[in-house]
Design an enzyme around this catalytic site. Structure first.
Site, short mmCIF file in Angstrom:
data_model
loop_
_atom_site.label_atom_id
_atom_site.label_comp_id
_atom_site.label_asym_id
_atom_site.label_seq_id
_atom_site.Cartn_x
_atom_site.Cartn_y
_atom_site.Cartn_z
N ASN A 1 0.82 -1.21 0.00
CA ASN A 1 0.00 0.00 0.00
C ASN A 1 0.85 1.25 0.00
OD1 ASN A 1 -0.24 1.75 2.71
ND2 ASN A 1 0.38 -0.34 3.21
N CYS B 1 6.10 3.39 9.06
CA CYS B 1 5.53 3.59 7.73
C CYS B 1 6.63 3.92 6.71
CB CYS B 1 4.51 4.72 7.78
SG CYS B 1 3.73 4.99 6.20
N ASN C 1 6.38 -3.47 10.93
CA ASN C 1 5.60 -2.63 10.02
C ASN C 1 5.85 -3.17 8.60
OD1 ASN C 1 4.33 -0.39 8.65
ND2 ASN C 1 4.59 0.77 10.55
N THR C 2 5.37 -2.48 7.61
CA THR C 2 5.50 -3.00 6.25
C THR C 2 6.92 -2.85 5.70
OG1 THR C 2 4.76 -0.90 5.39
CG2 THR C 2 3.09 -2.61 5.66
N CYS D 1 15.05 -32.95 -7.11
CA CYS D 1 16.35 -33.40 -6.59
C CYS D 1 17.39 -33.45 -7.70
CB CYS D 1 16.20 -34.77 -5.93
SG CYS D 1 17.71 -35.28 -5.07
N CYS E 1 18.10 -32.93 2.75
CA CYS E 1 17.81 -31.49 2.66
C CYS E 1 16.33 -31.16 2.80
CB CYS E 1 18.36 -30.92 1.35
SG CYS E 1 17.43 -31.41 -0.12
N CYS F 1 12.64 -32.82 -1.52
CA CYS F 1 11.66 -33.73 -2.12
C CYS F 1 10.38 -33.77 -1.30
CB CYS F 1 12.24 -35.13 -2.26
SG CYS F 1 12.91 -35.81 -0.74
N CYS G 1 6.63 -32.66 -2.73
CA CYS G 1 5.68 -33.77 -2.89
C CYS G 1 4.26 -33.28 -2.61
CB CYS G 1 6.03 -34.90 -1.93
SG CYS G 1 4.88 -36.28 -2.03
#
Lengths: 440, 449
Positions: B73, B134, B199-200, B351, B379, B382, B386
């Site tokens: 925004n 902000c 905040n953003t 992989c 790691c 996979c 899945c």
């Protein structure tokens, strides 16, 4: 009593025959394409006779690139739109979708395919540009799926193509023999004119090739001739009473229905003879025409029917009733058929045998024969093309017939398959023709 | 029945779910509606100086079929007259005395800060939130994130506020900074009763590739905005953890950033937030989502046996350590449940192309891939790609008896010094020669023209 009321107007007809696979909106396509997993070496591709790169075109739809998606589709299958609508996707791509294994609804590949194709048809987007003329000419007999697919591929390689079509419209059974709730004539013709415009083949309508002179002319004027002649009229039953009024072939009925729509003359009780997909189509169509009763009569058991399960379910849902293991002996009536005399059958060693003493009569107002189609034997005899026992054209793996000048593909070779099979084989035949012409 | 009541730095609230200072808290009308729906508190849309807004103001990141996965925004603070807001604060508090009404503030001079703090206190606010976050528009006028990015300035302004504040003060922090703990510490040192974050995040959510104008468009131009929504949650969680772990912060934290359901809220609370604030999810789905959040939190607490929110706030904080303190002997490998596998082969290609070539394809037509255990580094990739629940799981191979961290190794002078050192990693992973890549059989439809 059918599930449907008899349609009295074009509007009512359209409601009864509303599209099974309606065109997706942009929103629906965005949502549905998002579900595709983009499988590695996806099974849907393997299940498609034309090998469309389905995960790719779905991903292209999802990235809002409908043009590229359509190109991916048309690259493999020139009947991209029609196949999305008329393919038995439940048995092919969608049946192979891995989601089926996890009890998740498979991706609606057919509808996505028609969605993307339609965009290019509407914009007349030219994805492919035929090469400059290479000085070769091919005649294609029959403007059905096999012929058009063959012609398109030949054109891409700069070969001139003239298509000779016996009827006044292209696309063969797609216009004449497919259930109207699968695809409308307008949809088929729009895709055909899009293809004609893009690939630049010439179609000569109302041009039946069936004389020695015509064959000689083709052979003199063209380097190669491709036969995409499909099948012919509905098969004869060779039963007493077959000549009675209101005994009609399935193909003829569908053709009439597709042109006459709600004016099609059918009412009362209809007996449909057969157990294939066309029988299911016809039964379903009669139900949608609001006839009193539709009875499918098949000479073998339900399990032995050639029809796909979903086609059978569709017809049943429309109101069809079935009797199995019955064989018609005679069609009875004065001028028009009023009853069929049947005998009960059983299957012994794969063969249907009547059970003596089990004859019975079933009254009816119409009989529709959906027991297969006959072949255009006279033309093949004139040319001298070898056929197998079933009457199908014999070709080698390159779709070349016993007469080396002639190639063939589609129903005349396969004996009757899906549109998509004819498209796939028509294209393969074209590739073989191209190779052959290059070498000559 | 567990109690959801909270006392956040002296601000009491029937539950820990607050609306963040944003468009949903623009008016007494909205806040009354929210409290009626079940929200525990609301941070009023920032009050301060007169502003002018532009249109349009929002942009969205849609992911596949999900809208507003990320949201941005360029709207400024409240453009409603201060006196209207003050009157409505009084009205809301009168009708909802037990709910938390916090006034978000943003002004410039010490005098202005003193005046506005007294104004909102007199109006009946339960607390104050200082908007130092902000990242668009206001910062160009020396407010918002311009303050949050300068710990010394922040400290000074918090000090001004504390000179007159008689109600709890929360300092809201900007994530647009390298080390979030620096402004957090500055706020704590200046006497702030609590902090809230994040905040953003400064962002551009996308560009129209046809007219070349980024979103949101304002007359053929755009500007950077503030990013929020589900996409920012991981960034917020990490900053929350940094503050929760820092001994110099040591004041309550209100967690903000992509919270949309009870599960998100619990995660923030486990990492140290004692209340949570929500904006984007309400802008997307309305106040009604609170029903799912309250019910979900209650159910979670019941199942876990937590009587009050304090029972679990911060429980995950000690579970985050430095990388060097992780156990190098812990070893998992992937395992594929062939009965659940649906044959998409996504694990294979992930992989093969994206990780360690530790998954092999089955011989056709079977499409169920298998793990090449000697290549599997554990790691998780996979199992992440899945599409089937619990089909690929990570199986532990070590027996848990040995523990050894990089720090322990370093302390014991046991770190590898060369790549062929037996103590080095990656030694047992066999890689094909580069040229083998071109010999791999591709699916037949790849690249066919």
């Amino acid at each position: 009593m059918s599930e449907y009321q008899k349609p009295l107007s074009a509007e009512e007809y359209d409601i009864n025959f509303s599209a099974l696979k309606p065109l997706m909106s942009d929103t629906e396509a965005a949502m549905e394409s998002a579900r595709c997993l983009f499988c590695y070496d996806a099974p849907c591709v393997h299940a498609c006779p034309t090998g469309i790169d389905i995960p790719l075109f779905i991903r292209q739809i999802n990235s809002k690139n409908d043009t590229a998606a359509a190109k991916t589709i048309y690259e493999s299958n020139v009947f991209g739109y029609a196949c999305g609508k008329v393919c038995p996707t439940e048995e092919l791509c969608e049946g192979a979708c891995v989601y089926n294994h996890s009890d998740v609804k498979p991706i609606e590949i057919g509808r996505l395919q028609s969605f993307a194709s339609q965009k290019s048809i509407a914009n007349n987007k030219k994805h492919f540009h035929p090469l400059a003329p290479v000085g070769k000419k091919v005649a294609v007999v029959g403007a059905g799926p096999a012929g058009i697919a063959c012609a398109a591929e030949l054109r891409l390689h700069g070969i001139s193509v003239d298509i000779f079509e016996a009827k006044e419209n292209p696309s063969g059974l797609t216009v004449h023999g497919v259930a109207p709730y699968k695809i409308s004539n307008e949809e088929v013709l729009a895709e055909m004119s899009y293809l004609e415009n893009q690939y630049g083949f010439n179609i000569h309508y109302n041009t039946l090739i069936n004389t020695h002179a015509e064959i000689k002319r083709l052979e003199a004027e063209y380097d190669t001739i491709f036969l995409g002649i499909g099948l012919w009229k509905s098969s004869e039953l060779s039963l007493p009473g077959e000549e009675l009024e209101r005994v009609i072939g399935a193909i003829e009925f569908i053709e009439q229905l597709r042109s006459d729509k709600h004016h099609t003359n059918i009412s009362g009780k209809v007996i449909v003879l057969g157990g294939g997909n066309t029988a299911m189509d016809v039964a379903s169509e009669c139900c949608r025409m609001g006839v009193d009763e539709v009875v499918l009569a098949y000479r073998r058991s339900r399990q032995e029917m050639g029809a796909y399960g979903f086609e059978y379910d569709l017809a049943r849902a429309a109101g069809m009733r079935s009797i199995f293991n019955v064989m018609p002996l005679e069609l009875i009536g004065d001028h028009a058929v009023s009853a069929v005399r049947f005998i009960t059958t059983k299957t012994e060693n794969g063969k249907v045998v009547p059970v003596p003493g089990t004859e019975f009569t079933d009254f009816c107002d119409w009989v529709i024969k959906a027991t297969g189609q006959s072949r255009q034997d006279s033309l093949l005899d004139l040319i001298g093309i070898a056929r197998n026992k079933a009457g199908n054209i014999i070709t080698d793996e390159n779709f070349q017939t016993s007469n080396a000048r002639y190639y063939a593909a589609g129903d005349a070779v396969s004996g009757g398959q899906e549109v998509v099979n004819a498209v796939a084989d028509g294209k393969k035949a074209a590739k073989a023709i191209i190779l052959n012409l290059r070498q000559s | 029945m567990p109690s959801l009541q909270v006392n956040f730095a002296g601000i009491k609230s029937p539950n820990p779910f607050w609306l963040a200072s944003a468009p949903p808290t623009n008016s007494g009308y909205q806040i009354m509606k929210a409290f009626d729906a079940g929200w525990g508190g609301a941070v009023w849309k920032t009050l301060g100086v007169p502003i002018v807004n532009v249109s349009s103001r929002y942009g969205s990141v849609n992911y596949r079929d999900t809208r507003m996965m990320g949201f941005n925004n360029i709207e400024l603070i409240s453009d409603r007259p201060l006196k209207d807001n003050l009157r409505e604060i009084t009205e809301v508090k009168k009708r909802f005395p037990d709910h938390a009404v916090i006034a978000s503030l943003m002004v410039q001079s010490r005098k202005e800060w003193h005046q506005i703090v007294q104004d909102v206190t007199n109006a009946g606010a339960d607390g104050i939130e200082l908007n130092f976050g902000c990242p668009h528009g206001m910062c160009e006028r020396g407010m918002g994130s311009a303050v949050g990015q300068e710990p010394e300035v922040l400290k000074t302004i918090v000090g001004w506020v504390m000179e007159v504040a008689t109600i709890p003060v929360i300092t809201k922090l900007t994530p647009n900074i390298t080390d979030i703990t620096q402004p957090a510490i500055a706020a704590a040192e200046a006497g702030s009763d609590a902090i809230s974050l994040i905040n953003t995040i400064q962002s551009i959510v996308g560009v129209d590739i046809d007219d070349f104008v980024p979103y949101p468009k304002v007359g053929g131009l755009s500007t950077n905005g503030g990013y929020c929504g589900p996409a920012v949650k991981p960034i917020a969680l990490n900053m929350l953890k940094n503050c929760a772990q820092h001994p110099g912060v040591n004041i309550p934290i209100s967690g903000i950033g992509g919270i949309e359901n009870w599960r998100d809220a619990v995660e923030f609370m486990l990492l140290g937030a004692s209340t949570v604030q929500v904006c984007t999810a309400v802008m997307h789905y309305g106040f009604g989502i609170i029903r799912e959040m309250v019910a979900g939190l209650e159910n979670y607490m019941e199942e876990k046996g937590f009587a009050s929110v304090e029972d679990f706030v911060g429980k995950a904080v000690p579970k985050v350590v430095h990388w060097e303190d992780l156990n190098l002997r812990y070893k998992v490998v992937a395992s594929i449940d062939a009965n659940k596998c649906i044959g998409c082969q996504l694990c294979y290609t992930a992989c093969e192309d994206g990780a360690h070539q530790a998954i092999g394809l089955a011989v056709a037509p079977d499409r169920k891939p298998h793990i090449i255990e000697e290549n599997c580094v554990g790691c998780n990739l996979c199992s992440l790609v899945c599409p089937v629940e619990n089909c690929i799981t990570m199986q532990r191979l070590d027996d848990g008896s040995a523990t050894e961290s990089w720090k322990q190794r370093t302390d014991a002078n046991m770190i590898p010094t060369t790549f062929d050192d037996s103590r080095a990693g990656g030694l047992h992973h066999t890689l094909p020669d580069p040229g083998e890549a071109l010999k791999v059989i591709k699916p037949k439809h790849y690249g066919i023209r």
